[in-house]
Scaffold this active site. Structure first.
Site, PDB file in Angstrom:
ATOM      1  N   ASP A 101      22.265 -51.955   7.542  1.00  0.00           N
ATOM      2  CA  ASP A 101      21.682 -51.535   6.324  1.00  0.00           C
ATOM      3  C   ASP A 101      21.399 -52.780   5.749  1.00  0.00           C
ATOM      4  OD1 ASP A 101      20.812 -49.685   4.137  1.00  0.00           O
ATOM      5  OD2 ASP A 101      22.495 -48.397   4.767  1.00  0.00           O
ATOM      6  N   ASP A 203      17.033 -50.419   2.580  1.00  0.00           N
ATOM      7  CA  ASP A 203      17.245 -49.590   1.320  1.00  0.00           C
ATOM      8  C   ASP A 203      16.407 -49.574   0.293  1.00  0.00           C
ATOM      9  OD1 ASP A 203      19.349 -48.001  -0.045  1.00  0.00           O
ATOM     10  OD2 ASP A 203      19.282 -49.612  -1.389  1.00  0.00           O
ATOM     11  N   GLU A 266      13.469 -46.989   4.077  1.00  0.00           N
ATOM     12  CA  GLU A 266      14.112 -45.990   3.250  1.00  0.00           C
ATOM     13  C   GLU A 266      13.037 -45.546   2.110  1.00  0.00           C
ATOM     14  OE1 GLU A 266      17.511 -44.060   0.548  1.00  0.00           O
ATOM     15  OE2 GLU A 266      16.906 -45.958   0.313  1.00  0.00           O
ATOM     16  N   HIS A 327      23.668 -40.164   3.951  1.00  0.00           N
ATOM     17  CA  HIS A 327      24.633 -40.251   2.905  1.00  0.00           C
ATOM     18  C   HIS A 327      24.300 -40.010   1.381  1.00  0.00           C
ATOM     19  CE1 HIS A 327      22.388 -43.757   2.833  1.00  0.00           C
ATOM     20  NE2 HIS A 327      22.948 -44.123   1.653  1.00  0.00           N
ATOM     21  N   ASP A 328      23.141 -39.732   1.074  1.00  0.00           N
ATOM     22  CA  ASP A 328      22.630 -39.374  -0.103  1.00  0.00           C
ATOM     23  C   ASP A 328      22.457 -37.942  -0.322  1.00  0.00           C
ATOM     24  OD1 ASP A 328      22.823 -41.935  -1.388  1.00  0.00           O
ATOM     25  OD2 ASP A 328      20.775 -42.605  -0.392  1.00  0.00           O
TER      26      ASP A 328
END
Length: 538
Positions: A101, A203, A266, A327-328
């Protein structure tokens, strides 16, 4: 090179690990790099091709690693630089790839860059961040909102100006209009690739550039009380700015300095805007993440239209990708139910393009109830009571039915949840009908058949709760039929599948050498089926 059919990321399955929750090796209740190393054989056995690690950088952990204080280090809670290098070597020894990430939009407010920037208005790094004078009434410079609640502007009493933070106030945004910022961040990418990292998931890449006139964002006409307060405004001046594509192109050029690395962005945007992130002549992100399956209403006709629209919108040569969970977002088994989670897994692993599988989804893990005294997520703390917290989908991986599911010998940072005896790696490995066995078989079938890993996509006409399509490569064809409903259904298949055979059912009770398909196929409620044409028809 990167857009050729030989690139590993076009054929592989990506597996996302949230390191805090994967495996704790030292009993402190938080997962770590040695814990990941302990489970590499499991990942190789599962059949995935690449591991994506959520942030492991030094951080005060205000947002659990997405507030970075050193872009080229390892947080001690996760391990050491030496352990990271060992991890890279062990990943590669197993024929796997490692994706990190990368969090370029902001830093921690404890990063040395920001500490220097806030010392004075004349600081050499002042322009590395976004500062503005107060409005005439002394308040924030404009109406921009934080994704995590409240104003996106925080007043700095020491210098008498506000700084911008798209997320927490502890996460000041970098000024990506400053060439020095860009070069510093590109050097961080080079640092990790030189150490063997195979690519990056970037990200909030669509946030990197903000309006240079600092105009107010317009009010959203569709917002009503009770919704996420961030959506009161349309973020036209704080995200998806036209200038961001220059930054993405530069980032891609840096990644291309190294052989066969991947850049994944993302991006939560409508389809037509998402496609722009592939860049002119595919000079942008290799794969702008496609989150349609995460947010889609779970209806066959809706998903069918979504797939067709996505395929039609792709630029020439653009490679598709699909994401089922992360994860969100709430876990897929909690969104659609355990029966449909199996259908969803078959969908993810048979669509054209690169699939990303979130840790634990291969087990059918569901969201875990988090009591108010157990909440860790700052989003939930800032905007309580609206169900926006992300802790439920970040709970520890279940390895076995022992205390704390084999995740830790200590107290886990988040609760383990219920159904551990049934939903865990050890139990499901020995169960020929388990979700884990299904996912492993799907991955193996995909890996062994070019039609499923790289073949063309062609829709099959279906109605009601059924979705059907073909995957085609050379003379080989597969039909995938997915029943989104509880009622059995019959679907007409193209004549080419007469005398075909069922290779796999989500019920794990059909398949093998017998020819059990004619000109139509009956699927049971909540069943997905993969049919392979008779090779004699090629």
């Amino acid at each position: 090179m990167d857009n050729s059919s030989k690139s590993w990321w076009r054929h592989g399955v990506i597996y996302q690990i949230y390191p805090r929750s994967f495996r704790d090796s030292n009993g402190d209740g938080v997962g770590d790099l040695p814990g990941v190393m302990e489970r590499l054989d499991y990942l190789a056995w599962l059949g995935v091709d690449a591991i994506w690690l959520s942030p492991i950088y030094p951080s005060p952990m205000a947002d659990f690693g997405y507030d970075v204080s050193d872009f080229t280090g390892i947080h001690p809670i996760f391990g050491t630089n030496e352990q990271f290098d060992t991890l890279v070597a062990q990943v590669h020894q197993r024929g796997l790839k490692l994706i990190l990430d990368f969090v370029p939009n902001h830093t921690s407010d404890q990063h040395p860059w920001f500490q220097e920037a806030r010392r004075s208005r004349d600081s050499a790094r002042r322009d590395w961040y976004i500062w503005r004078d107060p409005a005439p009434d002394g308040g924030p410079p404009n109406n921009w909102l934080s994704n995590f609640g409240g104003s996106a502007w925080e007043f700095d009493a020491g210098t008498g100006q506000y700084y911008y933070h798209a997320f927490l106030r502890e996460q000041p945004d970098l000024n990506w209009r400053n060439p020095a910022v860009r070069e510093a961040m590109y050097d961080a990418l080079r640092h990790w690739m030189a150490r063997g990292v195979d690519g990056f998931r970037v990200d909030v890449i669509w946030h990197l550039i903000k309006d240079d006139e600092f105009r107010d964002n317009p009010v959203s006409p569709g917002w009503v009380a009770g919704m996420d307060p961030f959506h009161q405004l349309v973020p036209v001046h704080t995200a998806d700015r036209p200038e961001v594509h220059e930054v993405v192109r530069e980032m891609r050029q840096v990644v291309d300095e190294f052989d066969d690395r991947v850049l994944i962005g993302e991006i939560y945007l409508p389809l037509e805007r998402l496609m722009a992130y592939y860049g002119v002549d595919l000079t942008g992100a290799h794969m702008p993440f496609n989150f349609q399956l995460i947010d889609a209403p779970w209806h066959a006709r809706t998903v069918d239209r979504m797939i067709r629209d996505y395929e039609a919108a792709l630029p020439p040569g653009g490679w598709p990708n699909w994401v089922l969970g992360n994860h969100d977002k709430p876990r897929i088994a909690s969104r659609v139910g355990s029966a449909q989670a199996r259908v969803a897994a078959m969908l993810l692993l048979t669509l054209r393009g690169t699939p990303t599988l979130y840790y634990g989804d291969e087990l059918g893990m569901e969201n875990v109830h988090i009591r108010s005294d157990q909440v860790q997520d700052p989003f939930e703390r800032n905007v309580p009571g609206k169900g926006l917290g992300r802790d439920p989908e970040r709970t520890p991986m279940r390895w076995d039915a022992s205390a704390n599911a084999g995740f830790t010998s200590g107290e886990p940072w988040l609760p383990i949840g219920d159904d551990v005896e049934r939903i865990n790696v050890e139990a499901e490995t020995d169960d020929e009908t388990s979700m884990l066995t299904l996912c492993r078989n799907l991955i193996a079938l995909r890996r062994g058949e070019d039609a499923l890993s790289e073949g063309a996509f062609e829709a099959i006409s279906a109605e009601g709760d059924v979705l059907a399509y073909q995957r085609i490569h050379g003379g080989n064809r597969f039909a995938i039929v997915l029943n989104f409903g509880a009622t059995p259904a019959r679907v007409a298949l193209p004549d080419i599948f007469a005398d075909g055979r069922v290779r796999l059912s989500t019920f794990m009770d059909r398949g093998g050498a017998s020819k059990d398909v004619g000109t139509s196929l009956e699927v049971r409620g909540h069943e997905g089926v993969i049919v392979q044409m008779d090779p004699r028809r090629r």
